[in-house]
Design an enzyme around this catalytic site. Structure first.
Site, mmCIF file in Angstrom:
data_model
loop_
_atom_site.group_PDB
_atom_site.id
_atom_site.type_symbol
_atom_site.label_atom_id
_atom_site.label_comp_id
_atom_site.label_asym_id
_atom_site.label_seq_id
_atom_site.Cartn_x
_atom_site.Cartn_y
_atom_site.Cartn_z
ATOM 1 N N HIS A 5 0.776 -1.277 0.065
ATOM 2 C CA HIS A 5 -0.011 -0.113 -0.058
ATOM 3 C C HIS A 5 0.862 1.212 -0.101
ATOM 4 C CE1 HIS A 5 -3.345 -2.627 1.323
ATOM 5 N NE2 HIS A 5 -4.142 -1.669 0.609
ATOM 6 N N LYS B 298 -0.753 4.976 4.567
ATOM 7 C CA LYS B 298 -1.768 4.004 5.117
ATOM 8 C C LYS B 298 -1.423 3.912 6.670
ATOM 9 C CE LYS B 298 -4.076 -0.217 4.872
ATOM 10 N NZ LYS B 298 -4.983 0.091 5.193
HETATM 11 N N1 LIG Z 1 -13.216 -0.927 3.027
HETATM 12 C C1 LIG Z 1 -12.651 -0.494 2.153
HETATM 13 O O1 LIG Z 1 -13.168 -0.979 1.019
HETATM 14 C C2 LIG Z 1 -11.565 0.654 2.228
HETATM 15 C C3 LIG Z 1 -11.090 1.070 3.324
HETATM 16 N N2 LIG Z 1 -10.098 1.953 3.556
HETATM 17 C C4 LIG Z 1 -10.118 2.434 4.780
HETATM 18 O O2 LIG Z 1 -10.644 3.351 4.971
HETATM 19 C C5 LIG Z 1 -10.003 4.563 5.970
HETATM 20 C C6 LIG Z 1 -9.864 5.889 5.385
HETATM 21 O O3 LIG Z 1 -8.925 5.742 4.152
HETATM 22 P P1 LIG Z 1 -8.515 6.792 3.334
HETATM 23 O O4 LIG Z 1 -9.604 7.793 2.834
HETATM 24 O O5 LIG Z 1 -7.441 6.417 2.326
HETATM 25 O O6 LIG Z 1 -7.702 7.710 4.494
HETATM 26 P P2 LIG Z 1 -7.308 9.341 4.590
HETATM 27 O O7 LIG Z 1 -6.284 9.517 5.674
HETATM 28 O O8 LIG Z 1 -7.148 10.191 3.435
HETATM 29 O O9 LIG Z 1 -8.682 9.755 5.307
HETATM 30 C C7 LIG Z 1 -9.172 9.512 6.657
HETATM 31 C C8 LIG Z 1 -9.844 10.804 6.996
HETATM 32 O O10 LIG Z 1 -10.675 10.553 8.057
HETATM 33 C C9 LIG Z 1 -10.422 11.712 9.088
HETATM 34 N N3 LIG Z 1 -10.978 11.185 10.493
HETATM 35 C C10 LIG Z 1 -10.328 10.495 11.444
HETATM 36 N N4 LIG Z 1 -10.973 10.343 12.330
HETATM 37 C C11 LIG Z 1 -12.176 10.645 12.172
HETATM 38 C C12 LIG Z 1 -13.506 10.773 12.593
HETATM 39 N N5 LIG Z 1 -13.751 10.214 13.911
HETATM 40 N N6 LIG Z 1 -14.441 11.608 12.251
HETATM 41 C C13 LIG Z 1 -14.333 11.762 11.188
HETATM 42 N N7 LIG Z 1 -13.119 11.879 10.515
HETATM 43 C C14 LIG Z 1 -12.034 11.466 10.889
HETATM 44 C C15 LIG Z 1 -9.008 11.850 8.777
HETATM 45 O O11 LIG Z 1 -8.961 13.199 9.491
HETATM 46 P P3 LIG Z 1 -7.458 13.679 10.016
HETATM 47 O O12 LIG Z 1 -6.242 12.817 9.261
HETATM 48 O O13 LIG Z 1 -7.240 15.047 9.836
HETATM 49 O O14 LIG Z 1 -7.209 13.617 11.433
HETATM 50 C C16 LIG Z 1 -8.844 11.821 7.481
HETATM 51 O O15 LIG Z 1 -9.030 12.872 6.806
HETATM 52 C C17 LIG Z 1 -8.734 3.658 6.140
HETATM 53 O O16 LIG Z 1 -9.082 3.062 7.489
HETATM 54 C C18 LIG Z 1 -8.581 2.675 5.286
HETATM 55 O O17 LIG Z 1 -7.873 1.517 5.377
HETATM 56 C C19 LIG Z 1 -9.752 2.334 2.375
HETATM 57 C C20 LIG Z 1 -9.942 2.201 1.226
HETATM 58 C C21 LIG Z 1 -10.965 0.994 0.989
HETATM 59 O O1 LIG Z 2 -5.922 2.282 3.416
HETATM 60 C C1 LIG Z 2 -6.129 2.016 2.091
HETATM 61 O O2 LIG Z 2 -5.695 2.606 1.328
HETATM 62 C C2 LIG Z 2 -6.913 0.620 1.935
HETATM 63 N N1 LIG Z 2 -7.415 -0.059 2.927
HETATM 64 C C3 LIG Z 2 -8.072 -0.986 2.724
HETATM 65 C C4 LIG Z 2 -7.620 -2.201 3.696
HETATM 66 O O3 LIG Z 2 -6.863 -1.843 4.638
HETATM 67 O O4 LIG Z 2 -7.396 -3.365 3.299
HETATM 68 C C5 LIG Z 2 -8.526 -1.402 1.566
HETATM 69 C C6 LIG Z 2 -7.789 -1.071 0.476
HETATM 70 O O5 LIG Z 2 -6.809 -2.242 0.379
HETATM 71 C C7 LIG Z 2 -6.958 0.204 0.612
#
Ligand SMILES: NC(=O)C1=CN([C@@H]2O[C@H](COP(=O)(O)OP(=O)(O)OC[C@H]3O[C@@H](n4cnc5c(N)ncnc54)[C@H](OP(=O)(O)O)[C@@H]3O)[C@@H](O)[C@H]2O)C=CC1
Ligand SMILES: O=C(O)C1=N[C@H](C(=O)O)C[C@H](O)C1
Length: 257
Positions: free
Chosen positions: A146, A150
């Site tokens: 990744h 991450k």
């Molecule tokens: N299930 C799936 O299909 C997938 C899951 N993911 C997961 O999704 C999550 C987010 O990924 P991604 O968008 O790349 O990460 P990012 O870091 O780009 O975005 C996460 C955002 O959430 C904010 N945040 C943190 N805590 C809170 C809260 N309690 N309430 C509201 N906002 C909050 C962060 O703010 P700040 O940084 O300013 O604190 C940040 O802006 C990760 O856990 C990732 O592993 C990602 C892709 C696919």
């Molecule tokens: O954090 C990410 O970017 C992603 N998170 C998910 C995970 O932890 O599996 C899904 C995807 O791989 C991208």
């Protein structure tokens, strides 16, 4: 559908774009720091009018970070919101986190990966492990790569794949995610993580015998697949009243019971 987006980072923005394309209304985007978010926390949101009901639900799509997941899910349940939880890194407290939604009878779907391809991959890798197990000739491991931003490791997707492999492999019973300074035990399934550049998510399953190696890879090219699956899962869960893993959504989509 009326949608609240929690976590307005890389995924939150993709989800906003796809939700609008599919004709949904975005009521709010919640994020402590992200530029353009409409509220810094759930507590700062004004009451949503009309309130969420079974006939006219609010559906939250959360892709945030795990520290506040317990409070968040309790908040969604208290307000009658249905939900999609894509946030990863909270597996160890799964039942406590989900309990308020189960008690409130709101629909909630959660999973480590909402893309169609990854969910095909979960099934294919598990099936391959089942066949390999029958031969007794194959060892197995999972590797994930990744982007550098991450925050959790191993990825939620790698853990889901590993759980599937463990269920199909009679000689293995634990996930070993750490760097090893010793020989790995037969019963341990090694899950290897790497962080580099901008990779959206690549997962490989290795089935390895003396004679050959089978490598199965799912490689996300962009985040659109995760986001589209999450919005489709939100459409699906908004008329349900149960708490389910994303697998159940894909059982319906693949018609695979
Ligand atoms: N299930 C799936 O299909 C997938 C899951 N993911 C997961 O999704 C999550 C987010 O990924 P991604 O968008 O790349 O990460 P990012 O870091 O780009 O975005 C996460 C955002 O959430 C904010 N945040 C943190 N805590 C809170 C809260 N309690 N309430 C509201 N906002 C909050 C962060 O703010 P700040 O940084 O300013 O604190 C940040 O802006 C990760 O856990 C990732 O592993 C990602 C892709 C696919
Ligand atoms: O954090 C990410 O970017 C992603 N998170 C998910 C995970 O932890 O599996 C899904 C995807 O791989 C991208």
């Amino acid at each position: 559908m009326r949608i609240v987006i929690v976590g307005y980072g890389r995924m939150g923005r993709e989800i906003e774009a796809i939700s609008r394309e599919r004709g949904h209304q975005i009521l709010a985007t919640v994020d402590p720091l992200a530029p353009g978010a409409t509220a810094a926390s759930l507590e700062q949101l004004p009451p949503l009018e009309p309130a969420s009901t079974l006939e006219n639900p609010v559906t939250v799509i959360e892709f945030a970070l795990p520290p506040q997941i317990r409070e968040n899910v309790a908040y969604y349940a208290r307000h009658g919101w249905h939900g999609v939880i894509g946030t990863t890194g909270w597996d160890q407290e799964r039942e406590e986190v989900l309990r308020p939604a189960r008690e409130a009878g709101t629909g909630l779907v959660y999973g480590s990966n909402f893309s169609v391809g990854a969910n095909l991959f979960f099934r294919l890798s598990r099936y391959a492990a089942r066949l390999a197990n029958k031969t007794g000739a194959y060892d197995s491991a999972v590797m994930e790569l990744h982007h550098r931003q991450k925050q959790d490791s191993p990825s939620g997707t790698a853990l889901t794949i590993a759980e599937g492999l463990l269920q199909e492999t009679s000689c293995k019973n634990t996930i070993q995610p750490e760097t090893l300074h010793r020989r790995i035990e037969q019963e341990e399934l090694h899950v290897i993580s790497g962080r580099v550049g901008f990779i959206p998510g690549t997962h490989t399953v290795y089935l390895d015998s003396v004679a050959d190696t089978v490598e199965l890879t799912h490689r996300a090219r962009t985040r659109q697949g995760f986001a589209l699956g999450a919005v489709q899962a939100a459409e699906w869960i908004s008329s349900r009243q149960d708490v389910v893993p994303v697998d159940e959504f894909f059982n319906d989509l693949f018609q695979d019971q």
